[in-house]
Design a protein around this motif. Structure first.
Motif, mmCIF file in Angstrom:
data_model
loop_
_atom_site.group_PDB
_atom_site.id
_atom_site.type_symbol
_atom_site.label_atom_id
_atom_site.label_comp_id
_atom_site.label_asym_id
_atom_site.label_seq_id
_atom_site.Cartn_x
_atom_site.Cartn_y
_atom_site.Cartn_z
ATOM 1 N N TYR A 1 -6.683 -8.988 -0.516
ATOM 2 C CA TYR A 1 -5.331 -8.622 -0.086
ATOM 3 C C TYR A 1 -5.378 -7.576 1.030
ATOM 4 O O TYR A 1 -4.704 -7.714 2.060
ATOM 5 C CB TYR A 1 -4.526 -8.089 -1.273
ATOM 6 N N THR B 1 -11.054 -6.767 -8.592
ATOM 7 C CA THR B 1 -11.587 -6.157 -7.373
ATOM 8 C C THR B 1 -11.611 -7.133 -6.203
ATOM 9 O O THR B 1 -11.220 -6.794 -5.077
ATOM 10 C CB THR B 1 -13.005 -5.621 -7.624
ATOM 11 N N LYS C 1 1.523 -0.623 -5.150
ATOM 12 C CA LYS C 1 0.272 0.018 -5.541
ATOM 13 C C LYS C 1 -0.051 -0.256 -7.009
ATOM 14 O O LYS C 1 -1.218 -0.387 -7.382
ATOM 15 C CB LYS C 1 0.350 1.521 -5.279
ATOM 16 N N LEU D 1 -5.857 4.091 -5.960
ATOM 17 C CA LEU D 1 -5.590 2.992 -6.890
ATOM 18 C C LEU D 1 -6.431 3.128 -8.159
ATOM 19 O O LEU D 1 -5.978 2.764 -9.251
ATOM 20 C CB LEU D 1 -5.877 1.650 -6.217
ATOM 21 N N LEU E 1 -1.581 -3.714 -7.003
ATOM 22 C CA LEU E 1 -2.925 -3.670 -6.423
ATOM 23 C C LEU E 1 -3.919 -3.026 -7.384
ATOM 24 O O LEU E 1 -5.080 -3.446 -7.466
ATOM 25 C CB LEU E 1 -2.900 -2.901 -5.099
ATOM 26 N N SER E 2 -3.487 -2.020 -8.127
ATOM 27 C CA SER E 2 -4.360 -1.365 -9.092
ATOM 28 C C SER E 2 -4.814 -2.316 -10.189
ATOM 29 O O SER E 2 -5.926 -2.190 -10.718
ATOM 30 C CB SER E 2 -3.642 -0.170 -9.736
ATOM 31 N N ASP E 3 -3.941 -3.258 -10.543
ATOM 32 C CA ASP E 3 -4.227 -4.150 -11.665
ATOM 33 C C ASP E 3 -4.893 -5.453 -11.256
ATOM 34 O O ASP E 3 -5.242 -6.266 -12.116
ATOM 35 C CB ASP E 3 -2.926 -4.459 -12.422
ATOM 36 N N LEU E 4 -5.085 -5.665 -9.965
ATOM 37 C CA LEU E 4 -5.779 -6.869 -9.517
ATOM 38 C C LEU E 4 -7.279 -6.751 -9.751
ATOM 39 O O LEU E 4 -7.831 -5.654 -9.776
ATOM 40 C CB LEU E 4 -5.538 -7.091 -8.011
ATOM 41 N N ASP F 1 -9.751 -9.809 -5.661
ATOM 42 C CA ASP F 1 -8.396 -10.109 -5.187
ATOM 43 C C ASP F 1 -7.806 -8.928 -4.432
ATOM 44 O O ASP F 1 -7.097 -9.098 -3.437
ATOM 45 C CB ASP F 1 -7.494 -10.477 -6.368
ATOM 46 N N ARG F 2 -8.099 -7.720 -4.905
ATOM 47 C CA ARG F 2 -7.581 -6.525 -4.236
ATOM 48 C C ARG F 2 -8.160 -6.394 -2.832
ATOM 49 O O ARG F 2 -7.431 -6.159 -1.856
ATOM 50 C CB ARG F 2 -7.917 -5.281 -5.064
ATOM 51 N N LEU G 1 -8.063 3.094 -1.898
ATOM 52 C CA LEU G 1 -8.836 2.560 -3.020
ATOM 53 C C LEU G 1 -9.095 3.640 -4.069
ATOM 54 O O LEU G 1 -9.027 3.382 -5.277
ATOM 55 C CB LEU G 1 -10.149 1.974 -2.519
ATOM 56 N N HIS H 1 0.810 -1.215 0.000
ATOM 57 C CA HIS H 1 0.000 0.000 0.000
ATOM 58 C C HIS H 1 0.841 1.263 0.000
ATOM 59 O O HIS H 1 0.353 2.347 -0.326
ATOM 60 C CB HIS H 1 -0.910 0.018 1.230
#
Length: 253
Positions: free
Chosen positions: A159, A153, A145, A183, A148-151, A155-156, A180, A139
């Motif tokens: 995590y 929703t 980041k 991201l 996380l942006s590309d996961l 999965d994000r 959020l 984070h």
């Protein structure tokens, strides 16, 4: 590691060379010759001789921190190994680090966690010290980041539910809703302005291939000369795209 030779026709030298390649191909980090000798069960002198030959033939290559697979390895062993992934990553990181003069890092998402695959230091700018593991600081770091942006929703959120948003510096985003929103805002590149550690800035772009969600990042001291962020992002995206194509072609999911 070597199998028995019942009819006396097997070449021990070839078996020893294969043992060395196997060790390097399955390593997640570059290995010094001593480590290869220990892992393969060969003497140090024999290992040096084999390594010298394999480097000459392009099967292995020297890096400042050890040996990795060379440019000819993919024609010999098309299957996915950690060593092949490392070799592909190292080539791109050296390119980016050399071109931009800063430390470069490749990270990926695997088994529900963010992992640093490899780091290459810049010629005059050392890498940011990873004083908090990447699994606990996604984070706060640009490379985390970006992933996380590309996961997806789901999965994000999974995590973030498993990892508290620790306040690593006064600039760290530690509020879930704010993170959020952040991201969702930075879709092409992510930036860390002394959020992970004071004194360092970090910029990251996505690396994506079938089965691979990762990020290519560069770090530099905060007091470094100002840069054209848009131009740096463009050059990083070009390198990341080439790496993504290579990983996809190699089937390194």
């Amino acid at each position: 590691m070597m199998t028995g030779d019942r009819d006396g026709t097997l070449l021990g030298s070839v078996q020893r060379a294969i043992a060395v390649v196997d060790v390097v191909a399955n390593a997640r980090r570059p290995l010094p010759v001593k480590a290869i000798a220990q892992a393969s069960g060969l003497t140090l002198g024999t290992t040096y001789n084999i390594v010298r030959t394999l480097v000459h033939e392009g099967v292995l290559q020297h890096e400042p921190d050890g040996l990795i697979l060379g440019h000819r390895f993919s024609s010999l062993q098309p299957e996915r190994t950690d060593g092949v992934f490392l070799a592909r990553a190292r080539a791109t990181l050296r390119e980016v680090s050399g071109e931009l003069g800063v430390a470069a890092c490749l990270s990926r998402f695997a088994d529900g966690e963010v992992h640093v695959v490899d780091i290459v230091e810049g010629p005059h700018k050392p890498r940011v010290p990873l004083w908090v593991g990447p699994q606990d600081s996604a984070h706060a770091s640009a490379f985390g980041k970006r992933i996380l942006s590309d996961l997806a929703t789901e999965d994000r959120l999974d995590y973030l539910a498993r990892h508290p948003l620790k306040k690593l510096t006064r600039n760290t985003i530690s509020d879930r809703r704010t993170l959020l929103q952040h991201l969702d805002t930075y879709r092409s590149a992510s930036i860390d302005m002394e959020e992970y550690v004071l004194g360092y800035h970090c910029l990251a772009v996505p690396v994506q291939a079938p089965g691979v969600i990762g990020s290519l990042a560069v770090t530099a001291p905060a007091e470094a000369a100002p840069i054209d962020v848009a131009q740096v992002v463009k050059r990083m995206q070009s390198a990341a795209s080439r790496l993504s194509l290579t990983l996809g072609a190699d089937g390194l999911a």
